[in-house]
Design a protein around this motif. Sequence first.
Motif, PDB file in Angstrom:
ATOM      1  N   ARG A  95     -86.139  19.633  74.613  1.00 52.43           N
ATOM      2  CA  ARG A  95     -85.470  18.488  75.237  1.00 52.43           C
ATOM      3  C   ARG A  95     -84.056  18.337  74.670  1.00 52.43           C
ATOM      4  NH1 ARG A  95     -88.478  15.111  78.587  1.00 52.43           N
ATOM      5  NH2 ARG A  95     -86.419  14.313  79.063  1.00 52.43           N
ATOM      6  N   TYR A  96     -83.159  19.227  75.144  1.00 45.36           N
ATOM      7  CA  TYR A  96     -81.774  19.189  74.677  1.00 45.36           C
ATOM      8  C   TYR A  96     -81.088  17.915  75.125  1.00 45.36           C
ATOM      9  CZ  TYR A  96     -83.311  23.986  74.598  1.00 45.36           C
ATOM     10  OH  TYR A  96     -84.049  25.109  74.399  1.00 45.36           O
ATOM     11  N   ASP A  97     -81.672  17.252  76.155  1.00 44.39           N
ATOM     12  CA  ASP A  97     -81.067  16.018  76.659  1.00 44.39           C
ATOM     13  C   ASP A  97     -81.449  14.813  75.809  1.00 44.39           C
ATOM     14  OD1 ASP A  97     -83.725  16.377  77.481  1.00 44.39           O
ATOM     15  OD2 ASP A  97     -83.493  14.974  79.142  1.00 44.39           O
TER      16      ASP A  97
ATOM     17  N   HIS B   9     -73.821  21.163  80.718  1.00 43.50           N
ATOM     18  CA  HIS B   9     -74.475  20.043  81.393  1.00 43.50           C
ATOM     19  C   HIS B   9     -74.824  18.912  80.437  1.00 43.50           C
ATOM     20  CE1 HIS B   9     -75.810  22.721  84.986  1.00 43.50           C
ATOM     21  NE2 HIS B   9     -74.676  22.103  85.227  1.00 43.50           N
ATOM     22  N   ILE B  10     -75.378  19.271  79.291  1.00 43.39           N
ATOM     23  CA  ILE B  10     -75.813  18.233  78.349  1.00 43.39           C
ATOM     24  C   ILE B  10     -74.602  17.433  77.861  1.00 43.39           C
ATOM     25  CG2 ILE B  10     -76.869  17.818  76.069  1.00 43.39           C
ATOM     26  CD1 ILE B  10     -78.887  18.662  78.235  1.00 43.39           C
ATOM     27  N   LEU B  11     -73.523  18.135  77.487  1.00 41.28           N
ATOM     28  CA  LEU B  11     -72.349  17.432  76.963  1.00 41.28           C
ATOM     29  C   LEU B  11     -71.767  16.451  77.970  1.00 41.28           C
ATOM     30  CD1 LEU B  11     -70.288  20.034  74.941  1.00 41.28           C
ATOM     31  CD2 LEU B  11     -71.357  17.947  74.088  1.00 41.28           C
TER      32      LEU B  11
ATOM     33  N   THR C  70     -79.718  17.404  83.420  1.00 43.31           N
ATOM     34  CA  THR C  70     -80.142  17.201  82.025  1.00 43.31           C
ATOM     35  C   THR C  70     -81.462  17.894  81.715  1.00 43.31           C
ATOM     36  OG1 THR C  70     -81.229  15.165  82.741  1.00 43.31           O
ATOM     37  CG2 THR C  70     -79.029  14.953  81.781  1.00 43.31           C
ATOM     38  N   ARG C  71     -82.253  18.204  82.740  1.00 46.05           N
ATOM     39  CA  ARG C  71     -83.612  18.680  82.502  1.00 46.05           C
ATOM     40  C   ARG C  71     -83.732  20.205  82.576  1.00 46.05           C
ATOM     41  NH1 ARG C  71     -87.962  15.430  82.663  1.00 46.05           N
ATOM     42  NH2 ARG C  71     -88.855  17.285  81.707  1.00 46.05           N
ATOM     43  N   ALA C  72     -83.015  20.869  81.644  1.00 44.57           N
ATOM     44  CA  ALA C  72     -83.039  22.329  81.604  1.00 44.57           C
ATOM     45  C   ALA C  72     -84.409  22.865  81.220  1.00 44.57           C
ATOM     46  CB  ALA C  72     -81.999  22.826  80.608  1.00 44.57           C
ATOM     47  N   ASP C  73     -85.267  21.995  80.702  1.00 44.14           N
ATOM     48  CA  ASP C  73     -86.581  22.451  80.261  1.00 44.14           C
ATOM     49  C   ASP C  73     -87.540  22.683  81.422  1.00 44.14           C
ATOM     50  OD1 ASP C  73     -86.269  19.483  80.354  1.00 44.14           O
ATOM     51  OD2 ASP C  73     -88.445  19.536  80.069  1.00 44.14           O
ATOM     52  N   VAL C  74     -87.167  22.223  82.623  1.00 45.19           N
ATOM     53  CA  VAL C  74     -88.078  22.347  83.760  1.00 45.19           C
ATOM     54  C   VAL C  74     -87.916  23.734  84.392  1.00 45.19           C
ATOM     55  CG1 VAL C  74     -88.734  21.405  85.996  1.00 45.19           C
ATOM     56  CG2 VAL C  74     -87.978  19.878  84.162  1.00 45.19           C
ATOM     57  N   LEU C  75     -88.957  24.556  84.256  1.00 43.37           N
ATOM     58  CA  LEU C  75     -88.879  25.934  84.727  1.00 43.37           C
ATOM     59  C   LEU C  75     -89.803  26.181  85.918  1.00 43.37           C
ATOM     60  CD1 LEU C  75     -89.184  27.754  81.254  1.00 43.37           C
ATOM     61  CD2 LEU C  75     -87.086  27.047  82.417  1.00 43.37           C
TER      62      LEU C  75
END
Lengths: 540, 595
Positions: free
Chosen positions: B56-58, B254-256, B342-347
Amino acid sequence: MPGTRGPVPVPVQNGDRDLTLQILEAVDENASVKTSETFPNASQTEVKAALDRLASRQMIEYETDDSEEVVLTGEGQQIVDEGSHEFKVWDAVRKAGRMSLKDQALATPSAKVGQGNAFKLKWIKKDGDSLIPLTDSVTDTTREVLQYVAEHRALQNPRDLKDLRKRTLVTTQKIITYDARKGPRWARDIPVEVTDLTADMLADGSWKTANFKPYNFKALGEQSQGVGALHPLNKVREEFRKIFFNLGFTEMPTGRFVDTGFWNFDALFVPQQHPARDMQDTFYVSDPPEAGPPGPDPEADAALNAMEEEDRDEEDSDPPTRPTQQPTKHLDYAQYYANVRATHQDGAFGSIGYRYPYNDAEPRRLVLRTHTTAVSTYCLHRLAANPRPAKYFSIDRVFRNETVDATHLAEFHQVEGVIADYGLTLGGLQGFLRRFFKKMGLVGLKFKPAYNPYTEPSMEVFAYHRGLGKLVEIGNSGMFRPEMLLAMGLPEDLRVYGFGLSLERPTMIKYGVNNIRELLGHKVDLGFIEGNAAVRLDKA
Amino acid sequence: MPTISVDKTELYKALGKDYSRDEFDELCFEFGIELDEDTTGREEPAQLKIEIPANRYDMLCFEGIALNLNVFLGRQAMPTYTLKPPPGGALETVTVSPATAAVRPYFSCAILRGVQFTPARYASFIALQDKLHANLARQRSLVAIGTHDLDTLQGPFSYEALPPDQIRFAPLNQTRAMTATEMMGFYEKDKHLARYLPIIRDSPVYPVIYDANRTVLSLPPIINGNHSKLTLATTNIFIDITATDKTKLEIVTHILVAMFSQYCADPFTIEPVRILSPHNTESRTSPDLTPRTTHASAAYINSITGLSLPRTTITTLLKKMCYHATPSPTSPDTLDVAIPITRADVLHEADIMEDAAIAYGFNKLPRAFPATKAAAAAALPINKLADIVRLESAMAGWAEVMPLTLCSLDENYQWLNKSPPSSSEQQKPIRLQNPKTAEYQIVRTSLLPGLLKTLRENKHHAVPMRIFEVGDVAFQDARLERRSRNERHFAAAWYGKQAGFEMVHGLLDRVMMMLRVGFVARGGEGKGEGGEGYWIEEVEDATYLAGHAAAIYLQLAGRKAQKIGTFGILHPSVLKAFELPFPASTLELNVEVFL
């Protein structure tokens, strides 16, 4: 002493006379016997042993008196014998009439003390560089007081004690004396008692009249039982295995400490840049330098086949009658590898993947397995040849490149279970874990969302710990990701639960061990191994 | 898992509620983060230390934690991030030189306009970059971020790769200009920056970002220039991001912008920058804020969660997890799902399914014990066999021990008067490449060192001591995929005032009897009379005292006779190596032959 046989007692001897008999005589003649007065020369331990011998037979009873007595030191005794230091100085000066201060007789430390005291008492005085007497007769009070002590072992005036102790002329000592009298089973003679029933007594019938010594019901029994013992970790492991067998699980072949990057990480959809794959966390193998390509493990397959065979009835061994005996698919390992690679690099099976350039060297690196999930992965892939419900478990050693401390070792044991079936739900995993942990005495389970690269959903398992009064984490669980299962060739609707915990943590809680090094490894105390109780997980 | 420290008062203010410890614990538990520590009373202002899932980088900063929890609680809708070109309409441009391909090929950037920094926001902005560098960017090796005061710079910009001697500027917080080569020396001892130097040090060209006046913005991944240094007064921020991994480059970008565009004069807007990178077909307008769109099946979500929720309910659940989901107008089971940047974890659909389950509440799901049709219980054959040996040894009065499997070469060989096998020999040990503990050099090939170390640590225990282990050793094996194999061994040690040779011998006899293997008397090498069974022969083995060592031979039906182990009185030099003042006898044999 345990194991002693035959008649007792062997009497305690006091000089030539038997102290036990002397006490019996004394008690017979007097209503009350004070041992310190009657047996002033017998040692306290001897007296106590003899009294206990008689008291254990209820022949006498006694009370113990603790008191303090004043005794002379060596210097005190010398004063009693020869007179005080001041007396000796005065006496010498009186006899000489006049004595030079440089006289050798005044040079000793005790003479110096005596000279000072004699001045204070005005027995002598200085005259030029000499001493002369002031009186013809003196009363040596110090000597008189000490003579009283020698006779009475006490002081007439207790206030003198502090002063005399300071002058190291007397000291005090604790004395224990016993007040003995006849007991409920009084007898003038000690009966011969036997401690044990012997074969001889049975043979000659003497057991009928034998006088058995009362048994000491307050003591422990024989302690050297020649015990063997199992290690507490293995005892807990065995309890887990029983739970798994009870729930119908098959044990996985975990006989490979060394595994490949492929089975340990890539096949589990752990990205190649994942922190767990750092040199900081994983033991890599330098020799042998590199693994072969993924393929079948004949030894593991043989073990799995043997166990599956165990469960097959002769009658239904006819392939067409059993759904699990459908012709098995050929396991194409090259395709599996290609699937894993594609899933990571480009995305596949409905996943966008991690989208990084896949490095074909990483899966060939050899590691000490960081989890037994590497083995579960092998078993699940094998299932793709003949997809069907399955329940697997393992309990074996895993390795992490940790800095060793009280809670971390570089190796520990992982308890792991895997359930494959059609139509499994997340609540079903919770229901299963509730039943599993209940067998360990853990109830009130709660599940927390968590992250794990190879399970989605992932749940940390918590239970209420009565001792700590709060929820504590007891394990990890989840459903394996489609990226992992579909790459193996398993059908989409076959879902797989996975759950795990360490063997050491529940064992440490169970046996109150705070330092893992005192449980696993060579620093364990053998006395701890020999003395730890049975596990009984359900009696937590 | 990363732990993020946030100001307690500020977070509760952002969440609109003054939580008690239990209430906040509960919220974290339901969402899947963990309150590690509350420094109330020990630190001013009080901090909450919150553990965040590694993907969860966000949530690596205050802004992200507050946003995700507020959306989860339904207090806030997930913002829509939009691109807003500058007032004049002409975008800033960055030209990427083809030379960068050799060292750090990917570039991204963005501009945040009219940002209002406070000391807390500024600190959070810096801390987020540190967290991203440390975690996702693998210590800047994959991605590096530079942030600049745009008002000190003049576009257009260029991302180049030049020989280090040709790059010269004053690095951050330094007044003196130096070449990149000099910088490598200058920062060699720097406790913060030294670890990043090897990423580019040996490259013939170093990556560098210039403005139109040849002012250096950054020398990624090492350091920014001092000229464009960010301050509390900065309002227009130029962000440059360079990478060796294209996917992670986009995630970091994206996160920044997602986390800090809320402080822009026009919140949640980002000014795009034109990137010209034709050589690798990476020319584009950056950043791309388009949510990823995908589909999810309501039937799939319901079947795994064990629920039967209508699509509209699922869309409401997904909204709490930052998604924008709508029932598909064309397919009765499908949800059209937009996944925010923000949700880069969703694959995969599985991730969406899990989020629906979290929003519903893991602990509210219907719990049912699964009635699986799996096959019945079975124990692994080697474990069944090992358990026979273990139980019989314990019943014979020996205590089980469990030493470690990792040990040093000396313990495994020299201390037993053996030498490691040469490269051509069989039974080579498995050597470790990177142990943190120096003594862990190999995986043991014998159980003896562990037993003898256990005796050494138990000198306070009454003698004789009788211990045993049934455990795995491992060897190299070139025939196998893993190039190595485990082998289950049984070993025992007797230690006391007498050597106890007969004791270990007797234990061997006892275990053999329990394995239904009879003793047969034989001549040398299994020749002579006798059928199946075991026998022993005197053997020369440097581990043992001469004349007091035996080799154990086994012949099973239909198999060749083989040597399966040895026992004997340990050689005094072995005792000395393991610091044992009394004599000892040991036994070790391979258990797998009885399978």
